[in-house]
Design a protein around this motif. Structure first.
Motif, short mmCIF file in Angstrom:
data_model
loop_
_atom_site.label_atom_id
_atom_site.label_comp_id
_atom_site.label_asym_id
_atom_site.label_seq_id
_atom_site.Cartn_x
_atom_site.Cartn_y
_atom_site.Cartn_z
N ILE A 2 -30.99 -12.70 21.38
CA ILE A 2 -31.88 -11.54 21.48
C ILE A 2 -33.04 -11.77 20.52
O ILE A 2 -32.83 -11.99 19.33
N ASN A 3 -34.26 -11.73 21.03
CA ASN A 3 -35.45 -11.95 20.22
C ASN A 3 -36.35 -10.72 20.31
O ASN A 3 -36.64 -10.26 21.42
N VAL A 4 -36.79 -10.23 19.16
CA VAL A 4 -37.56 -9.00 19.13
C VAL A 4 -38.74 -9.14 18.17
O VAL A 4 -38.61 -9.72 17.09
N ILE A 5 -39.89 -8.58 18.59
CA ILE A 5 -41.04 -8.46 17.70
C ILE A 5 -41.38 -6.98 17.61
O ILE A 5 -41.50 -6.30 18.64
N VAL A 6 -41.52 -6.50 16.39
CA VAL A 6 -41.92 -5.11 16.15
C VAL A 6 -43.21 -5.14 15.33
O VAL A 6 -43.29 -5.85 14.32
N THR A 7 -44.22 -4.40 15.78
CA THR A 7 -45.46 -4.28 15.02
C THR A 7 -45.75 -2.80 14.79
O THR A 7 -45.39 -1.95 15.61
N ASN A 33 -23.99 -12.74 7.58
CA ASN A 33 -23.90 -14.11 8.07
C ASN A 33 -25.28 -14.60 8.52
O ASN A 33 -25.75 -14.24 9.60
N GLN A 34 -25.91 -15.42 7.72
CA GLN A 34 -27.27 -15.90 8.00
C GLN A 34 -27.36 -16.81 9.22
O GLN A 34 -28.45 -17.04 9.74
N GLU A 35 -26.24 -17.31 9.68
CA GLU A 35 -26.24 -18.16 10.87
C GLU A 35 -26.25 -17.35 12.16
O GLU A 35 -26.49 -17.89 13.23
N ALA A 36 -26.01 -16.04 12.05
CA ALA A 36 -25.91 -15.18 13.23
C ALA A 36 -27.22 -14.49 13.58
O ALA A 36 -27.37 -13.94 14.69
N PHE A 37 -28.20 -14.51 12.65
CA PHE A 37 -29.47 -13.84 12.93
C PHE A 37 -30.56 -14.41 12.02
O PHE A 37 -30.29 -15.09 11.03
N GLU A 38 -31.79 -14.12 12.41
CA GLU A 38 -32.96 -14.46 11.60
C GLU A 38 -33.85 -13.22 11.58
O GLU A 38 -34.01 -12.55 12.59
N TYR A 39 -34.40 -12.91 10.41
CA TYR A 39 -35.28 -11.75 10.30
C TYR A 39 -36.41 -12.11 9.35
O TYR A 39 -36.18 -12.48 8.20
N LYS A 40 -37.64 -12.04 9.85
CA LYS A 40 -38.82 -12.37 9.05
C LYS A 40 -39.84 -11.25 9.19
O LYS A 40 -39.96 -10.64 10.25
N SER A 54 -37.37 -10.89 14.73
CA SER A 54 -35.94 -11.05 14.53
C SER A 54 -35.29 -11.66 15.76
O SER A 54 -35.78 -11.52 16.88
N ASN A 55 -34.21 -12.39 15.51
CA ASN A 55 -33.38 -12.86 16.62
C ASN A 55 -31.92 -12.78 16.19
O ASN A 55 -31.60 -12.91 15.01
N TYR A 56 -31.08 -12.51 17.18
CA TYR A 56 -29.66 -12.26 16.95
C TYR A 56 -28.86 -13.03 17.99
O TYR A 56 -29.29 -13.12 19.15
N ILE A 57 -27.69 -13.52 17.61
CA ILE A 57 -26.90 -14.28 18.58
C ILE A 57 -26.30 -13.39 19.65
O ILE A 57 -26.02 -13.86 20.75
N ASN A 58 -26.12 -12.09 19.35
CA ASN A 58 -25.59 -11.16 20.35
C ASN A 58 -25.84 -9.72 19.91
O ASN A 58 -26.35 -9.47 18.81
N GLU A 59 -25.47 -8.77 20.77
CA GLU A 59 -25.70 -7.35 20.48
C GLU A 59 -24.89 -6.84 19.29
O GLU A 59 -25.35 -5.96 18.56
N GLU A 60 -23.70 -7.39 19.09
CA GLU A 60 -22.88 -6.96 17.97
C GLU A 60 -23.55 -7.29 16.64
O GLU A 60 -23.57 -6.48 15.71
N VAL A 61 -24.10 -8.48 16.55
CA VAL A 61 -24.80 -8.88 15.33
C VAL A 61 -26.06 -8.03 15.15
O VAL A 61 -26.35 -7.55 14.05
N GLN A 62 -26.79 -7.81 16.22
CA GLN A 62 -27.98 -6.97 16.16
C GLN A 62 -27.62 -5.57 15.63
O GLN A 62 -28.28 -5.04 14.74
#
Length: 95
Positions: A2-7, A33-40, A54-62
């Motif tokens: 899951i990849n998201v951009i918020v402005t 768990n830094q391997e399950a998502f990225e947030y910048k 942000s990106n997340y490996i799945n909805e649970e991590v999100q």
């Protein structure tokens, strides 16, 4: 994935507080768990427009990431600051 951009754009008076609130939740994210998502987070050249990627490996991590208390508080304070309809959420599709 899951990849998201918020402005969004804040008032010049709220920029410093927004940066402080962002630093708080980013610090708290380090305990996840830094391997399950990225947030910048970035600020644009205008000095008042923020971009969160942000990106997340799945909805649970999100769900886990977006429900960290300091992140929820950041959102509340950001929204109360008066975004004037500038808040935009885009879900990106991978190719």
């Amino acid at each position: 994935m899951i990849n998201v951009i918020v402005t969004y754009t804040v008032t010049p008076e709220f920029v410093s507080e927004n940066k402080t609130n962002i630093r708080k939740f980013l610090h708290d994210f380090k305990s996840l768990n830094q391997e399950a998502f990225e947030y910048k987070v970035y600020i644009k050249d205008d000095g008042v427009t923020f971009l969160h990627y942000s990106n997340y490996i799945n909805e649970e991590v999100q769900y886990e990431v977006l429900n960290v208390p300091s992140f929820k508080e950041f959102q509340k304070l950001r929204d109360e600051s008066g975004l004037n309809g500038s808040h935009k959420v885009e879900v990106l599709q991978s190719i």
